[in-house]
Motif scaffolding. Structure first.
Motif, PDB file in Angstrom:
ATOM      1  N   MET A  89     -12.621   0.839   0.809  1.00 12.83           N
ATOM      2  CA  MET A  89     -12.195  -0.050   1.875  1.00 12.83           C
ATOM      3  C   MET A  89     -11.034   0.598   2.639  1.00 12.83           C
ATOM      4  O   MET A  89     -11.028   0.673   3.844  1.00 12.83           O
ATOM      5  CB  MET A  89     -11.756  -1.404   1.304  1.00 12.83           C
ATOM      6  N   ILE A  90     -10.032   1.068   1.881  1.00 12.86           N
ATOM      7  CA  ILE A  90      -8.857   1.676   2.498  1.00 12.86           C
ATOM      8  C   ILE A  90      -8.096   2.450   1.433  1.00 12.86           C
ATOM      9  O   ILE A  90      -8.204   2.170   0.243  1.00 12.86           O
ATOM     10  CB  ILE A  90      -7.953   0.594   3.148  1.00 12.86           C
ATOM     11  N   VAL A  91      -7.334   3.456   1.871  1.00  9.43           N
ATOM     12  CA  VAL A  91      -6.486   4.238   0.976  1.00  9.43           C
ATOM     13  C   VAL A  91      -5.057   4.159   1.500  1.00  9.43           C
ATOM     14  O   VAL A  91      -4.819   4.325   2.693  1.00  9.43           O
ATOM     15  CB  VAL A  91      -6.931   5.717   0.920  1.00  9.43           C
ATOM     16  N   PHE A  96     -17.706 -11.342  10.887  1.00 10.37           N
ATOM     17  CA  PHE A  96     -16.597 -11.401   9.939  1.00 10.37           C
ATOM     18  C   PHE A  96     -17.139 -11.441   8.515  1.00 10.37           C
ATOM     19  O   PHE A  96     -18.075 -12.183   8.213  1.00 10.37           O
ATOM     20  CB  PHE A  96     -15.753 -12.648  10.217  1.00 10.37           C
ATOM     21  N   GLU A  97     -16.545 -10.623   7.629  1.00 11.61           N
ATOM     22  CA  GLU A  97     -17.047 -10.512   6.269  1.00 11.61           C
ATOM     23  C   GLU A  97     -15.937 -10.741   5.249  1.00 11.61           C
ATOM     24  O   GLU A  97     -14.759 -10.481   5.512  1.00 11.61           O
ATOM     25  CB  GLU A  97     -17.641  -9.106   6.031  1.00 11.61           C
ATOM     26  N   GLU A  98     -16.332 -11.225   4.092  1.00  9.42           N
ATOM     27  CA  GLU A  98     -15.468 -11.301   2.924  1.00  9.42           C
ATOM     28  C   GLU A  98     -16.173 -10.577   1.785  1.00  9.42           C
ATOM     29  O   GLU A  98     -17.392 -10.696   1.638  1.00  9.42           O
ATOM     30  CB  GLU A  98     -15.187 -12.751   2.522  1.00  9.42           C
ATOM     31  N   ALA A  99     -15.408  -9.821   0.992  1.00  6.90           N
ATOM     32  CA  ALA A  99     -16.029  -9.041  -0.080  1.00  6.90           C
ATOM     33  C   ALA A  99     -15.127  -9.025  -1.307  1.00  6.90           C
ATOM     34  O   ALA A  99     -13.899  -8.905  -1.189  1.00  6.90           O
ATOM     35  CB  ALA A  99     -16.294  -7.611   0.387  1.00  6.90           C
ATOM     36  N   GLU A 100     -15.739  -9.153  -2.473  1.00  7.05           N
ATOM     37  CA  GLU A 100     -14.998  -9.002  -3.721  1.00  7.05           C
ATOM     38  C   GLU A 100     -14.695  -7.524  -3.927  1.00  7.05           C
ATOM     39  O   GLU A 100     -15.582  -6.676  -3.799  1.00  7.05           O
ATOM     40  CB  GLU A 100     -15.815  -9.539  -4.896  1.00  7.05           C
ATOM     41  N   GLU A 101     -13.456  -7.220  -4.236  1.00  7.61           N
ATOM     42  CA  GLU A 101     -13.088  -5.816  -4.400  1.00  7.61           C
ATOM     43  C   GLU A 101     -11.972  -5.670  -5.418  1.00  7.61           C
ATOM     44  O   GLU A 101     -11.335  -6.647  -5.832  1.00  7.61           O
ATOM     45  CB  GLU A 101     -12.660  -5.216  -3.058  1.00  7.61           C
ATOM     46  N   TRP A 102     -11.760  -4.414  -5.818  1.00  5.18           N
ATOM     47  CA  TRP A 102     -10.682  -4.070  -6.729  1.00  5.18           C
ATOM     48  C   TRP A 102      -9.606  -3.307  -5.968  1.00  5.18           C
ATOM     49  O   TRP A 102      -9.907  -2.475  -5.123  1.00  5.18           O
ATOM     50  CB  TRP A 102     -11.188  -3.180  -7.866  1.00  5.18           C
ATOM     51  N   ARG A 103      -8.363  -3.592  -6.301  1.00  6.14           N
ATOM     52  CA  ARG A 103      -7.233  -2.766  -5.864  1.00  6.14           C
ATOM     53  C   ARG A 103      -6.894  -1.845  -7.033  1.00  6.14           C
ATOM     54  O   ARG A 103      -6.500  -2.305  -8.109  1.00  6.14           O
ATOM     55  CB  ARG A 103      -6.028  -3.633  -5.506  1.00  6.14           C
ATOM     56  N   CYS A 105       3.934  10.130  -6.082  1.00  8.39           N
ATOM     57  CA  CYS A 105       3.714   8.978  -5.229  1.00  8.39           C
ATOM     58  C   CYS A 105       2.718   8.055  -5.919  1.00  8.39           C
ATOM     59  O   CYS A 105       2.151   8.400  -6.959  1.00  8.39           O
ATOM     60  CB  CYS A 105       3.188   9.399  -3.857  1.00  8.39           C
ATOM     61  N   LYS A 106       2.542   6.892  -5.348  1.00  9.18           N
ATOM     62  CA  LYS A 106       1.543   5.955  -5.856  1.00  9.18           C
ATOM     63  C   LYS A 106       0.407   5.879  -4.855  1.00  9.18           C
ATOM     64  O   LYS A 106       0.627   5.653  -3.670  1.00  9.18           O
ATOM     65  CB  LYS A 106       2.153   4.570  -6.070  1.00  9.18           C
ATOM     66  N   LEU A 107      -0.791   6.091  -5.337  1.00  6.96           N
ATOM     67  CA  LEU A 107      -1.982   6.033  -4.504  1.00  6.96           C
ATOM     68  C   LEU A 107      -2.680   4.703  -4.767  1.00  6.96           C
ATOM     69  O   LEU A 107      -2.927   4.342  -5.924  1.00  6.96           O
ATOM     70  CB  LEU A 107      -2.912   7.196  -4.852  1.00  6.96           C
ATOM     71  N   VAL A 108      -2.966   3.969  -3.704  1.00  7.98           N
ATOM     72  CA  VAL A 108      -3.636   2.675  -3.814  1.00  7.98           C
ATOM     73  C   VAL A 108      -4.964   2.752  -3.082  1.00  7.98           C
ATOM     74  O   VAL A 108      -5.014   3.137  -1.914  1.00  7.98           O
ATOM     75  CB  VAL A 108      -2.778   1.535  -3.225  1.00  7.98           C
ATOM     76  N   VAL A 109      -6.034   2.393  -3.775  1.00 14.03           N
ATOM     77  CA  VAL A 109      -7.381   2.447  -3.211  1.00 14.03           C
ATOM     78  C   VAL A 109      -8.035   1.082  -3.382  1.00 14.03           C
ATOM     79  O   VAL A 109      -7.976   0.493  -4.462  1.00 14.03           O
ATOM     80  CB  VAL A 109      -8.238   3.525  -3.911  1.00 14.03           C
ATOM     81  N   PHE A 110      -8.652   0.588  -2.323  1.00 10.90           N
ATOM     82  CA  PHE A 110      -9.413  -0.654  -2.396  1.00 10.90           C
ATOM     83  C   PHE A 110     -10.900  -0.299  -2.365  1.00 10.90           C
ATOM     84  O   PHE A 110     -11.345   0.439  -1.479  1.00 10.90           O
ATOM     85  CB  PHE A 110      -9.061  -1.568  -1.223  1.00 10.90           C
TER      86      PHE A 110
END
Length: 231
Positions: free
Chosen positions: A226-228, A194-201, A136-141
């Motif tokens: 952030m989320i998986v 409400f927030e905005e944040a720089e992140e990596w996928r 499977c493909k795992l995506v993490v933020f």
């Protein structure tokens, strides 16, 4: 934005991914409108009429149970059948039902892991490992600056292996948005704002039999996530 039944199902999916469920099992959102508000949730073992009564008394709009209500496709929904009666009652009362069964049993955040913690077990292994073929493909933020720790956790669990290469990931830069609710512990910001944040996928391939261990290690990085997602 109100917390919805769909949000609840997504949260349960993060804790107990459906891919971990046995082939004969039926987990996930079993009844209700994903867009319906679910500000209060009742958790129980069996989806019974008594649990519905308690949910209504407590003002809950959704129920999470360990055992499924529906195991196989229904041929009919009738009031003279146990499952049919409960399905009709859930619909009539506007209650949602989310189930986490064998996927929760196998989850690193599930009851078996909790029991092992209580017993102080250190060298743990599955008596019957999850051996579904394929991957499977795992995506993490993750917020910027924490990607190295998350990649290390993915690799330690066995994700990101392609041929003779390890630590293989793909990452893309973006801006994440979120509104922490009361009781949340956001990495940045505070509840109600409400927030905005720089992140990596981050994306990595993962053998399905390695998924429980990878999730266990990645979810330890709670403050860096952030989320998986699993595909």
């Amino acid at each position: 934005m109100p917390f919805t039944l769909g949000d609840l199902a997504g949260l349960v999916e993060r804790i107990a991914p459906a891919q971990l469920a046995e082939e004969w099992d039926n987990a996930g959102l079993q009844a209700g409108d994903p867009a319906a508000p679910a500000p209060r949730v009742l958790i129980g073992l069996e989806p019974e009429q008594s649990l519905i009564e308690e949910a209504l008394e407590r003002g809950a709009r959704a129920i999470v149970t360990h055992h499924p209500l529906i195991f196989r496709p229904l041929r009919a929904v009738r009031a003279d059948d146990r499952v049919g009666r409960i399905v009709l009652r859930l619909a009539r009362e506007g209650l949602g039902l989310v189930v986490a069964h064998t996927n929760l049993d196998k989850s690193p955040a599930g009851p078996n892991a909790a029991l092992a913690d209580c017993l102080g077990l250190e060298r743990r292994r599955w008596l019957k490992p999850h051996t579904e073929s394929g991957g499977c493909k795992l995506v993490v933020f993750t917020p910027k600056g924490h990607e190295a720790a998350v990649i290390a956790a993915l690799a330690e669990g066995g994700a990101g292996v392609i041929g003779k290469y390890t630590h293989c990931t793909f990452r893309a830069e973006g801006i994440g948005t979120y509104l922490p609710q009361e009781g949340a512990r956001p990495y940045a910001g505070r509840p109600g704002r409400f927030e905005e944040a720089e992140e990596w996928r981050l994306e990595a391939v993962c053998p399905r039999e390695r998924l429980p261990r990878v999730l266990e290690l990645v979810l330890r990085q709670e403050r860096r996530l952030m989320i998986v997602q699993i595909f």
